[in-house]
Scaffold this motif. Sequence first.
Motif, PDB file in Angstrom:
ATOM      1  N   ALA A 146       0.838  -1.199   0.000  1.00  0.00           N
ATOM      2  CA  ALA A 146       0.000   0.000   0.000  1.00  0.00           C
ATOM      3  C   ALA A 146       0.873   1.249   0.000  1.00  0.00           C
ATOM      4  O   ALA A 146       1.738   1.414   0.860  1.00  0.00           O
ATOM      5  N   ALA A 147       0.660   2.119  -0.977  1.00  0.00           N
ATOM      6  CA  ALA A 147       1.425   3.364  -1.082  1.00  0.00           C
ATOM      7  C   ALA A 147       0.899   4.386  -0.090  1.00  0.00           C
ATOM      8  O   ALA A 147      -0.234   4.299   0.376  1.00  0.00           O
ATOM      9  N   GLN A 148       1.741   5.373   0.225  1.00  0.00           N
ATOM     10  CA  GLN A 148       1.325   6.417   1.155  1.00  0.00           C
ATOM     11  C   GLN A 148       0.129   7.186   0.617  1.00  0.00           C
ATOM     12  O   GLN A 148      -0.776   7.558   1.379  1.00  0.00           O
ATOM     13  N   SER A 149       0.112   7.411  -0.702  1.00  0.00           N
ATOM     14  CA  SER A 149      -1.020   8.132  -1.294  1.00  0.00           C
ATOM     15  C   SER A 149      -2.305   7.343  -1.118  1.00  0.00           C
ATOM     16  O   SER A 149      -3.391   7.930  -0.931  1.00  0.00           O
ATOM     17  N   GLY A 150      -2.214   6.003  -1.160  1.00  0.00           N
ATOM     18  CA  GLY A 150      -3.393   5.173  -0.950  1.00  0.00           C
ATOM     19  C   GLY A 150      -3.911   5.270   0.470  1.00  0.00           C
ATOM     20  O   GLY A 150      -5.129   5.283   0.703  1.00  0.00           O
ATOM     21  N   LYS A 151      -3.000   5.342   1.431  1.00  0.00           N
ATOM     22  CA  LYS A 151      -3.408   5.464   2.825  1.00  0.00           C
ATOM     23  C   LYS A 151      -4.077   6.810   3.091  1.00  0.00           C
ATOM     24  O   LYS A 151      -5.091   6.885   3.800  1.00  0.00           O
ATOM     25  N   VAL A 152      -3.513   7.877   2.508  1.00  0.00           N
ATOM     26  CA  VAL A 152      -4.106   9.206   2.670  1.00  0.00           C
ATOM     27  C   VAL A 152      -5.465   9.241   1.981  1.00  0.00           C
ATOM     28  O   VAL A 152      -6.426   9.844   2.485  1.00  0.00           O
ATOM     29  N   LYS A 153      -5.558   8.576   0.829  1.00  0.00           N
ATOM     30  CA  LYS A 153      -6.824   8.496   0.100  1.00  0.00           C
ATOM     31  C   LYS A 153      -7.910   7.854   0.951  1.00  0.00           C
ATOM     32  O   LYS A 153      -9.046   8.345   1.015  1.00  0.00           O
ATOM     33  N   THR A 154      -7.555   6.765   1.615  1.00  0.00           N
ATOM     34  CA  THR A 154      -8.514   6.063   2.462  1.00  0.00           C
ATOM     35  C   THR A 154      -8.996   6.954   3.598  1.00  0.00           C
ATOM     36  O   THR A 154     -10.198   7.005   3.909  1.00  0.00           O
ATOM     37  N   ALA A 155      -8.063   7.686   4.212  1.00  0.00           N
ATOM     38  CA  ALA A 155      -8.434   8.584   5.303  1.00  0.00           C
ATOM     39  C   ALA A 155      -9.317   9.719   4.799  1.00  0.00           C
ATOM     40  O   ALA A 155     -10.309  10.089   5.451  1.00  0.00           O
ATOM     41  N   ALA A 156      -8.989  10.280   3.632  1.00  0.00           N
ATOM     42  CA  ALA A 156      -9.778  11.375   3.072  1.00  0.00           C
ATOM     43  C   ALA A 156     -11.182  10.900   2.709  1.00  0.00           C
ATOM     44  O   ALA A 156     -12.169  11.607   2.935  1.00  0.00           O
ATOM     45  N   GLN A 157     -11.283   9.700   2.165  1.00  0.00           N
ATOM     46  CA  GLN A 157     -12.600   9.137   1.862  1.00  0.00           C
ATOM     47  C   GLN A 157     -13.432   8.984   3.128  1.00  0.00           C
ATOM     48  O   GLN A 157     -14.622   9.318   3.145  1.00  0.00           O
ATOM     49  N   ALA A 158     -12.805   8.458   4.187  1.00  0.00           N
ATOM     50  CA  ALA A 158     -13.531   8.237   5.444  1.00  0.00           C
ATOM     51  C   ALA A 158     -14.047   9.550   6.009  1.00  0.00           C
ATOM     52  O   ALA A 158     -15.208   9.640   6.442  1.00  0.00           O
ATOM     53  N   VAL A 159     -13.208  10.597   6.001  1.00  0.00           N
ATOM     54  CA  VAL A 159     -13.623  11.896   6.548  1.00  0.00           C
ATOM     55  C   VAL A 159     -14.711  12.518   5.678  1.00  0.00           C
ATOM     56  O   VAL A 159     -15.751  12.977   6.175  1.00  0.00           O
ATOM     57  N   GLY A 160     -14.486  12.546   4.363  1.00  0.00           N
ATOM     58  CA  GLY A 160     -15.450  13.164   3.464  1.00  0.00           C
ATOM     59  C   GLY A 160     -16.798  12.466   3.468  1.00  0.00           C
ATOM     60  O   GLY A 160     -17.843  13.108   3.600  1.00  0.00           O
TER      61      GLY A 160
END
Length: 216
Positions: free
Chosen positions: A138-152
Amino acid sequence: MSETNDTGTAAPAPVSNWNVPNALTTLRIVMVPFYGWALLVDGGDSVAWRCVAWFIFGVAMITDKVDGDIARKRNLITNFGKIADPIADKAITGMAFIGLAIIIDTWWMWAITVVVLVREWTVTLLRLSILKRVVVPAAQSGKVKTAAQAVGLGLLTLPLLEVDGWLDVPGEVVYGFALVILGIAVVLTITSGYEFFREVWRQRHEIREKSPERRK
């Protein structure tokens, strides 16, 4: 009686599927239809049920973090967990995207939903099926993406535009903020998907170059 490996030492016993991480993953899957139903009560106009949906979504996101931490810490990683965990993640976020697209009902929200779901399920199915010889961390961008999806998605699940009185203006402000976060999540979804497929192509190319048939 423990089994032994080729060196004569005792091999570790297989991990049972009956463990806490798998139970939390299963719970997350069970939550999906309840979340979708609560989100869409009265076409999404019910303030109370939207709050219930937000609570369910929040619990699902927390269990996603907790079950992974427990599995790694206690070495409870199983084949069931490897398959069920990403399915549970994509099921709850997919339900959120589809439900919110029904509620917001604009072309851009439906476009976002289609793009994100195609990317997410394509990557997930590739990880679970044909990429047995390719390991893409899992890339760092993927982890940030997951967090951004959860918040949004979590914020948009709340009845931000359905409240009246003194909550009207704060609701609109948070709604705008949630759309910005979701927009960031979409960009990261596309870029992390590109990084994933690029890494897959690179590794598969290396495997072909090293294959005996290629050397002949």
